[in-house]
Design an enzyme around this catalytic site. Sequence first.
Site, mmCIF file in Angstrom:
data_model
loop_
_atom_site.group_PDB
_atom_site.id
_atom_site.type_symbol
_atom_site.label_atom_id
_atom_site.label_comp_id
_atom_site.label_asym_id
_atom_site.label_seq_id
_atom_site.Cartn_x
_atom_site.Cartn_y
_atom_site.Cartn_z
ATOM 1 N N CYS A 296 0.928 -1.485 -0.105
ATOM 2 C CA CYS A 296 0.095 0.122 0.164
ATOM 3 C C CYS A 296 0.840 1.067 0.097
ATOM 4 O O CYS A 296 0.869 2.043 0.949
ATOM 5 C CB CYS A 296 -0.905 0.041 1.104
ATOM 6 S SG CYS A 296 -1.877 -1.711 1.491
ATOM 7 N N ALA B 228 1.549 4.034 -2.268
ATOM 8 C CA ALA B 228 1.167 5.290 -2.820
ATOM 9 C C ALA B 228 0.761 6.154 -1.238
ATOM 10 O O ALA B 228 0.017 5.920 -0.475
ATOM 11 C CB ALA B 228 0.103 5.402 -3.669
ATOM 12 N N GLY C 24 6.167 8.297 -0.167
ATOM 13 C CA GLY C 24 7.185 9.073 1.011
ATOM 14 C C GLY C 24 7.808 7.706 1.536
ATOM 15 O O GLY C 24 9.202 7.732 1.546
ATOM 16 N N ASP D 84 0.892 -1.236 -4.778
ATOM 17 C CA ASP D 84 -0.551 -0.413 -4.620
ATOM 18 C C ASP D 84 -1.550 -0.850 -5.885
ATOM 19 O O ASP D 84 -1.187 -1.157 -7.020
ATOM 20 C CB ASP D 84 -0.081 1.000 -4.459
ATOM 21 C CG ASP D 84 -1.203 1.826 -3.678
ATOM 22 O OD1 ASP D 84 -1.075 2.148 -2.772
ATOM 23 O OD2 ASP D 84 -2.399 2.175 -4.566
ATOM 24 N N ASP E 175 -2.717 -6.235 -6.110
ATOM 25 C CA ASP E 175 -3.519 -6.344 -4.705
ATOM 26 C C ASP E 175 -2.455 -6.862 -3.796
ATOM 27 O O ASP E 175 -1.660 -7.949 -4.008
ATOM 28 C CB ASP E 175 -4.718 -7.386 -5.004
ATOM 29 C CG ASP E 175 -5.427 -7.490 -3.493
ATOM 30 O OD1 ASP E 175 -4.896 -7.029 -2.411
ATOM 31 O OD2 ASP E 175 -6.195 -8.123 -3.700
ATOM 32 N N CYS F 264 -2.560 5.602 9.766
ATOM 33 C CA CYS F 264 -2.725 7.139 10.107
ATOM 34 C C CYS F 264 -3.963 7.271 10.755
ATOM 35 O O CYS F 264 -5.123 8.105 10.262
ATOM 36 C CB CYS F 264 -2.367 7.829 8.895
ATOM 37 S SG CYS F 264 -3.398 7.752 7.357
#
EC number: 2.1.1.176
Length: 423
Positions: free
Chosen positions: A240, A242, A245, A261, A287, A354
Amino acid sequence: MADNGVAARRAAAGLLGQVLGEQVMLSEALGASYMQKLDYEDRARAQRLATETLRSLERVDRIMKPFLRKPPPLAVHNVLRIATYELCTGGAAHGVVNDAVSSVGANKRTEKMKGLTNAVLRKVVDKGPEEWAKLRVPRLPKWLRAPLSLAYGSENVGAIERVHFAGAPLDLTPKGDGAALADAVGGTLTATGSVRIEGAVQVSALAGYAAGDWWVQDAAAALPVAILKPKSGEKIIDLCCAPGGKTMQIAASGAEVTGVDTSDRRMQRVRENLERAKLSADLVVGDAMETRGQYDAVLLDAPCSATGTIRRHPDLPLVKDGSEFGELIELQAQMLAHAVTLLKPGGRLVFCTCSLLPDEGECQIEDLLEAHPELETDREALKVDGVDPVWITQEGGLRLRPDYWAEQGGMDGFYIALLRKPA
């Protein structure tokens, strides 16, 4: 001097219409054709007006409420909201009111409400700024405030809300010397090594942009890789990945990194950023659950509620309602279980989200450790520069909150854990 902001103000009202009327995230709405027709300055102004009006929406609506017998059509309401935000935060009354009346009059469906628009805003001019200063900091909606209060206490949630309302500075991750970059861009070096810039800036105009000396990344988002401590020659997969960073941080270490991604569009942005920074990675559009292989380390920044990013995305609690949490939590558990299968003996796994919700962080690691007793959390790995040991949680992860570093502009809410597989 005349205020020629009508195009930006109309676009900002359009953005509010997409967010509040269609539940479209602001980041997606920015791609609308009417935004692309604007020049850079108007586009940036429209985005700023929409963002700050959404951040202040509770205040804006409270200011207007006494002057409206009933809510007007959404298109008119949003013009009034943009104007009220400006009038209460120092906007020039003449230009703001005239543009609002002009915008309402330009639409055949709403032109009859020009008089109402003018009347309401004249009252806002007279009473709005004084009342604005008396109002409380906007609160999170109940669907989010309730679980956060349970997790952290209402006093801490209030502190989080104050940081949300203050907005977020711009953080850069340096590819090289952070202190030199801070001097070059007029920023400050944070305790964790990110470079922080206060105020509105044009990112592409900053020193070192074309040379790829840095990339935009919140200070909290840069910590998972600092905790992973990738080494030159290691084989690492970033699931995952993207917008890229963390992939770039790993690539800068000299490790051999594969980024995965599902979104080709988002992966294109990763490609562009890697090219600008003169870094290389093997990128796979697909995936993450279908990946195979054995790696020295796995980084899983799992899909989540993104509730830790509200200081940057004030539209999020207005677009979402928490109904997707169960599905996301189940997906995170599945992805964690799969990530374990990708580890070589002795390998390490960094899991992060996040999110401010313990169900998407602490609880996930507790459940994983119960299902895989052979794994161990590494508390020592969490003790990187700038991390307060009190942020380390009972199960051995790191909980970051927006109210940490409140005086310096805060940080995104994040959860990070590093787990080791036996050799």
